[in-house]
Design an enzyme around this catalytic site. Structure first.
Site, PDB file in Angstrom:
ATOM      1  N   ASP A  70       1.061  -1.245  -0.077  1.00  0.00           N
ATOM      2  CA  ASP A  70       0.008   0.044  -0.033  1.00  0.00           C
ATOM      3  C   ASP A  70       0.823   1.427   0.011  1.00  0.00           C
ATOM      4  O   ASP A  70       1.795   1.156   0.386  1.00  0.00           O
ATOM      5  CB  ASP A  70      -1.041   0.007   1.049  1.00  0.00           C
ATOM      6  N   GLU A 135      -0.035  -0.845   5.955  1.00  0.00           N
ATOM      7  CA  GLU A 135       1.133  -0.320   6.686  1.00  0.00           C
ATOM      8  C   GLU A 135       0.863   1.248   6.947  1.00  0.00           C
ATOM      9  O   GLU A 135       1.071   1.741   7.911  1.00  0.00           O
ATOM     10  CB  GLU A 135       2.318  -0.721   6.313  1.00  0.00           C
TER      11      GLU A 135
END
Length: 381
Positions: A70, A135
Site C-alpha cells: 500500500d 501499513e
C-alpha cells in the site's frame, strides 16, 4: 550495474494505484513470480486488508523480508511532474507514488531471491516474505494480524529485513536496528465556561493547565542510551474556546506524543504524566494510545552481514541508527530474533514527485542478495 529486472518489476508495482488498504493485485503478482522458484503462498486477509506469507523451505534459519504494497494518497495530482501511477524515468531517477516507500524495496528483494535461488537451489534454511496492504493506514489488520497467526503456530523468524527507506545521503549509509516507542495522549482539561469580564465566576482551563504544561515540556524523561536518543515529549494540538473573545472556555483539549527509548516504559511515562497533572491540581480526563513499544536488535550477526553486503556493493560503511518514526518492525520483533530496516533513500517519501535513484535499484537488489548469500549459503561475512 546492468541488471534491469528490479527496475521493471518496480515499475509494474508502481503502476498499480494501491492506495491503502487497496492492494490492486500487487501481492498476486509477487506470488505468481515467486511460485516459479518454489515459494508457497498463504493469503491471510482480514477485513479489507490483504496480507500474504510467502515461504521457500521448511527449515531454520528463516530469513524474512517484510514490506507493504500500500501507498499513501498522491496529494494534488496536478502538482506532480508526471502522473504518480505512471512510473517515469528522468534525470537519473524513477518517479512515482511508492517508488521509495516501498515498492522498489519489494521488487529488489524478489529479484534478489530469483538470482540467489538460481545459484543456490539447495540453500540452507528458508526464505520468506511477509507483505501487507495496511501499513500506511490504521495498521490494525495487516502485519500485526499475520504475526499473530505465525506466533500461534510457532513459526518464528531468525533474521528479518524490513524494506523501509533508510538511506540518508547515499544507499547503504544507514541501517535501522531499532525504533523508539510511540505513546500518545488525548487530554481534556476541565474548567467552567463564563463571561470573560467575570473570571471569578468561571474556571479557565487554559490557566489551570499552564503550570503543568510548563513542567511537562521541561521534564527530562530519560537520558537515552548508546542506541537511543532521550525520550521526547511533544504537543501536537491544543484547542479551547468558542472562537468568541468574551467567553472563558469550559474545556481545553491537548494532544501530545512521546517517542520513548528503552530507558522508559509505557507504564512509567503514564504514571509521571498523571503525577504532574495531579500535582498542579488539574481537573482532567486522559485517554492513552500506544502504537508501538521500543525495540532494539543489538549489533550482531544480522547487522554484521548487512554491513558486509553494503560494503561489498556500495563501498561504504553503514551506520546503525534508531531514529525516525515507527514501522511494522514493531510487530514483527515479537517473533523475530534479529530485525533491521534497510532500503532506499527516504528523502522524498510521501511527497509530491516521490522518487529513487535509478542506479540505486540494482545495487539494493545486490545488497539483499548478498545478505541471503551470507546467511543461507555459508558465504563469509
Amino acid at each position: 550495474m546492468t541488471e534491469t529486472q528490479s527496475l521493471e518489476l518496480a515499475k509494474e508495482l508502481i503502476s498499480r494505484p494501491s492506495v491503502t488498504p487497496d492492494d490492486r493485485d500487487c501481492q498476486k503478482l509477487l506470488a505468481e513470480r515467486l511460485h516459479k522458484i518454489g515459494f508457497a503462498a498463504e493469503e491471510l486477509h482480514f477485513g479489507d486488508t490483504k496480507n500474504i506469507w510467502l515461504r521457500r523451505g521448511t527449515k531454520a534459519p528463516v530469513v524474512c523480508f517484510a514490506g507493504h504494497t500500500d501507498v499513501v494518497p498522491t496529494g494534488p495530482v496536478e502538482k506532480w511532474d508526471s502522473p504518480p501511477f505512471e512510473p517515469a524515468e528522468r534525470d537519473g531517477r524513477l518517479y512515482g507514488r511508492g517508488a521509495a516507500d516501498m515498492k522498489t524495496s519489494i521488487a529488489c528483494f524478489v529479484t534478489a531471491c530469483e538470482r540467489f535461488v538460481a545459484e543456490h537451489p539447495d540453500h540452507q534454511g528458508s526464505i520468506a516474505l511477509l507483505i501487507t496492504s495496511d501499513e500506511e493506514g490504521d495498521a490494525l489488520d495487516g502485519t500485526t494480524k499475520v504475526v499473530d497467526v505465525l506466533k500461534a503456530r510457532d513459526e518464528l523468524i531468525d533474521y528479518c529485513i524490513v524494506g523501509e527507506p533508510t538511506a540518508v545521503d547515499k544507499l547503504g549509509d544507514m541501517i535501522k536496528n531499532g525504533r523508539r516507542g510511540s505513546l500518545s495522549g488525548n487530554l481534556t482539561v476541565k474548567g467552567k465556561q463564563g463571561h470573560i469580564a467575570y473570571p471569578h465566576l468561571a474556571i479557565n482551563p487554559v490557566h489551570t493547565f499552564a503550570p503543568a504544561l510548563l513542567e511537562l515540556t521541561q521534564e527530562v524523561w530519560d537520558e537515552g542510551n548508546e542506541y537511543f536518543p532521550p525520550t521526547s515529549f511533544q504537543i501536537s494540538n491544543i484547542n479551547g474556546g468558542t472562537g468568541a473573545t468574551n467567553v472563558i472556555p469550559g474545556e481545553l483539549n491537548v494532544k501530545f506524543n512521546f517517542r520513548f527509548s528503552t530507558e522508559s516504559t509505557e507504564a512509567g511515562l503514564k504514571q509521571r504524566v498523571h503525577a504532574i497533572l495531579d500535582k498542579h491540581g488539574v481537573q482532567y480526563d486522559l485517554q492513552w494510545s500506544c502504537s508501538g513499544q521500543p525495540f532494539l536488535t543489538q549489533a550482531g550477526k544480522l547487522t554484521d552481514v548487512a554491513r558486509a553486503a553494503i560494503a561489498e556493493t556500495c563501498g561504504i560503511e553503514a551506520e546503525l541508527s534508531t531514529t525516525g518514526g515507527t514501522s511494522d518492525g514493531r510487530f514483527i520483533k515479537a517473533i523475530a530474533k534479529e530485525l533491521i530496516e534497510l532500503g532506499p533513500s527516504n528523502a522524498t517519501i510521501h511527497q509530491i514527485n516521490e522518487n529513487v535513484r535509478l542506479d540505486d535499484i540494482p545495487k539494493l537488489s545486490a545488497v539483499y542478495e548478498g545478505i541471503l548469500a551470507r546467511l543461507l549459503a555459508g558465504n563469509a561475512v
